[in-house]
Write a protein that holds these residues in place. Sequence first.
Motif, short mmCIF file in Angstrom:
data_model
loop_
_atom_site.label_atom_id
_atom_site.label_comp_id
_atom_site.label_asym_id
_atom_site.label_seq_id
_atom_site.Cartn_x
_atom_site.Cartn_y
_atom_site.Cartn_z
N LEU A 185 13.31 1.65 -10.83
CA LEU A 185 13.19 2.31 -12.13
C LEU A 185 12.50 1.39 -13.13
CD1 LEU A 185 13.90 4.78 -13.88
CD2 LEU A 185 15.96 3.57 -14.58
N CYS A 186 11.54 1.96 -13.83
CA CYS A 186 10.86 1.28 -14.93
C CYS A 186 11.26 1.95 -16.24
CB CYS A 186 9.34 1.36 -14.74
SG CYS A 186 8.37 0.78 -16.16
N MET A 228 9.89 7.69 -19.45
CA MET A 228 9.47 7.39 -20.81
C MET A 228 10.70 7.19 -21.68
SD MET A 228 6.43 7.39 -19.93
CE MET A 228 5.64 7.00 -21.47
N PRO A 229 10.57 6.76 -22.93
CA PRO A 229 11.69 6.21 -23.70
C PRO A 229 13.00 6.97 -23.55
CG PRO A 229 9.73 6.15 -25.02
CD PRO A 229 9.36 6.88 -23.76
N VAL A 230 14.01 6.27 -23.07
CA VAL A 230 15.35 6.87 -22.92
C VAL A 230 16.37 6.18 -23.80
CG1 VAL A 230 14.84 7.57 -20.54
CG2 VAL A 230 16.04 5.41 -20.96
N LEU A 231 16.02 5.03 -24.36
CA LEU A 231 16.96 4.35 -25.26
C LEU A 231 17.02 5.09 -26.59
CD1 LEU A 231 15.97 0.64 -24.51
CD2 LEU A 231 17.76 2.03 -23.44
N LEU A 276 10.31 -3.55 -16.57
CA LEU A 276 10.30 -3.28 -18.00
C LEU A 276 8.85 -3.21 -18.47
CD1 LEU A 276 13.18 -5.53 -19.38
CD2 LEU A 276 13.13 -3.03 -19.26
N ARG A 277 8.53 -2.09 -19.06
CA ARG A 277 7.21 -1.90 -19.66
C ARG A 277 7.23 -2.49 -21.06
NH1 ARG A 277 5.38 2.03 -23.21
NH2 ARG A 277 3.22 2.73 -23.05
N LEU A 278 6.49 -3.56 -21.25
CA LEU A 278 6.50 -4.28 -22.51
C LEU A 278 5.57 -3.58 -23.49
CD1 LEU A 278 6.42 -7.94 -21.12
CD2 LEU A 278 8.40 -6.45 -21.54
N ASP A 279 6.17 -2.65 -24.24
CA ASP A 279 5.38 -1.76 -25.09
C ASP A 279 4.83 -2.52 -26.29
OD1 ASP A 279 4.75 1.20 -25.84
OD2 ASP A 279 5.62 0.33 -27.65
N GLU A 285 0.80 -1.23 0.00
CA GLU A 285 0.00 0.00 0.00
C GLU A 285 0.83 1.27 0.00
OE1 GLU A 285 0.48 -1.50 4.26
OE2 GLU A 285 -0.06 -2.38 2.31
N ASP A 286 2.12 1.17 0.37
CA ASP A 286 2.95 2.36 0.40
C ASP A 286 3.68 2.60 -0.92
OD1 ASP A 286 4.69 0.24 0.60
OD2 ASP A 286 5.94 1.13 2.16
N VAL A 287 3.34 1.83 -1.95
CA VAL A 287 3.98 2.00 -3.26
C VAL A 287 3.12 2.93 -4.11
CG1 VAL A 287 4.78 0.87 -5.35
CG2 VAL A 287 5.10 -0.24 -3.14
N VAL A 288 3.71 4.07 -4.47
CA VAL A 288 3.08 5.02 -5.39
C VAL A 288 4.05 5.23 -6.55
CG1 VAL A 288 2.34 7.43 -5.68
CG2 VAL A 288 1.73 6.18 -3.61
N GLY A 289 3.52 5.36 -7.75
CA GLY A 289 4.36 5.51 -8.92
C GLY A 289 4.30 6.91 -9.50
N TYR A 290 5.30 7.18 -10.34
CA TYR A 290 5.39 8.48 -11.04
C TYR A 290 5.94 8.19 -12.42
CZ TYR A 290 6.26 13.55 -11.47
OH TYR A 290 6.23 14.87 -11.85
N ALA A 291 5.36 8.81 -13.44
CA ALA A 291 5.80 8.60 -14.82
C ALA A 291 6.10 9.94 -15.46
CB ALA A 291 4.74 7.85 -15.61
#
Length: 616
Positions: free
Chosen positions: A158-159, A112-115, A263-266, A74-80
């Motif tokens: 990191l995602c 968001m995409p850094v590669l 890893l976000r599998l786009d 419950e203490d996990v919050v994300g940011y994009a």
Amino acid sequence: MPTALPAHRREVLDARIERWLPDLLAGLTPLYADPVAVADRLVALATAAFAAREDELHALDLRRSLAPDWFQREDVVGYAAYAERFAGRDLAAVAARVPYLESLGVRYLHLMPVLTPGPPPNDGGYAVADYGSIRPDLGTMDDLAELTRTLRGRGMSLCLDLVLNHVADTHAWALAAKAGDPAKRAYFRVFGDRTEPDAWEATLPEVFPDLAPGSFTWDDDLAGWVWTTFNSYQWDVDWANPDVFCEYAQIVLDLANRGVEVLRLDAIAFTWKRLGTNCQNQPEVHALTQALRAVARIACPALLFKAEAIVGPRDLVAYLGTGEHWGKVSDLAYHNGLMVQVWSMLAARDAVLGSHALQQLPVPPSTTAWITYVRCHDDIGWAIDDGDAAAVGLDGYAHRRFLSDWYSGDFPGSWARGLVFGENEATGDRRISGTAAALAGTGTWDPQAVARVLLAHAVVFGFGGIPVLWSGDELGLGNDPHWAQEPGHAADNRWAHRPRLTWGADDRPVPDSPAVARGIAALTRARATLPQLHASVAARVLDPRDPAVLLVAREHPLGTVLGAYNVAPEPRHVPLQVLRDLGLDPARVVDHLTGAAPQLAEDAVQLAPYQALWLR
């Protein structure tokens, strides 16, 4: 196996291979004629990656194995965010902004995409030219490793995006194919004439009908038509070729060894092609995900997969695992349906359709979690199922049209300030761009806009899973008025809801709406102290007693919490019998968001316009 591995490492690796090899083979068997040979190649890759993994990451693997629910808590919050639009510069600047993220309670950061992408246009970075390097303006792979090290020190993960369906036409594989390399040409689907493309396109929907019509592009160097689902410069790879699978497995292992934890599998839904279908959500998609996950579990079990599957409600849960793939595919998936229904409820001032639609989703595996969100980097497509709409007396097509009209500001009385993106004249579909604040009407004549922003976030924060803030939404930022002035952006109004943050002298970003900033911060604090929001606890959407109030029960051994959300601009109520049926005592119940007792009158909990309550 490398002889340099110390005995304790060899013991761990052997145990993991024994554990995950059956899952690997089960995933590969539907895909390839010789799954054992492909598995042997993949185990060799995983073994080499395991041997190269640094001690700090081996320690992380151990911690994650001992607390496999770490991402469900419950203490996990994300940011994009886009790194440069969030921090103003590069990956080092992101590291310097970590204290701000920490103050928000962020435990999961999606950049968001850094590669390295191909040259513009490159779909905002999703046309990747090199999976093994970072965009030069953002830094190097060593900078990436340093950022992940900084984040781990603050308890953050990191995602990054891993685009699975396609590469840029400037990627080394594509360039080799153009140069005549038959092995690399086989990485793509190439046709010498229109016979087969025409057969495929008979059932293929267009993703960007106005920007990139059709699904195939002629290339002179190839002397053929290459499959390009999204844009002419994004070539679909052929996952039916085991060499492609092994290439991507190596990419996964390399990124994990740089400290990437998610890893976000786009575009995962598009990866497997079958003639006569829309080439989305094919069963093989889940088999290949299971196999790819098994490879990662052998070498780097701290790594999670997140499915970027923006698909219809009926197909969504499969990306977290159903049937033979139960709990064996992605650990996380976007709850696109929740996001769509939040905006639908606010426009319609009615929770009946949203309640019904959310009730239709099967319960996902208890070892997985939804990514819940109000907004993301992308446009909003109105994924309203015709069957769900009909079940509550609505016409799906008409309701989707209403939502597009409302959020583009074209419907009489609309407070929204969105932009139409990707209009399809043949189907009538119109997707919408805009920040949460713009879509909710901040900066307009309507004084209730801030309340709508906070209500929308309260729904996604109270639903379970990992709630992810889209950069700028926590500050109430409106659409960027200069979005079209940056090179390469003029044809893509999604950049309107990707504003750059302005940082003040106190090393905090400047909000457009201090009230929104305070409200979001309060939500993050409240959420972190409510164990009922652990993602292993399924959200149960109740039938609404008042048509404008969404009711979500989270039943937990420590007691039930009832989320009540008024989506209307006038007062509404929840009958006290709803609380009693859930085992909640109306005389003792409190609102977790404020710590105060709710207002009771006429045998009901009274809700102010756009009020959210977490009753416990």
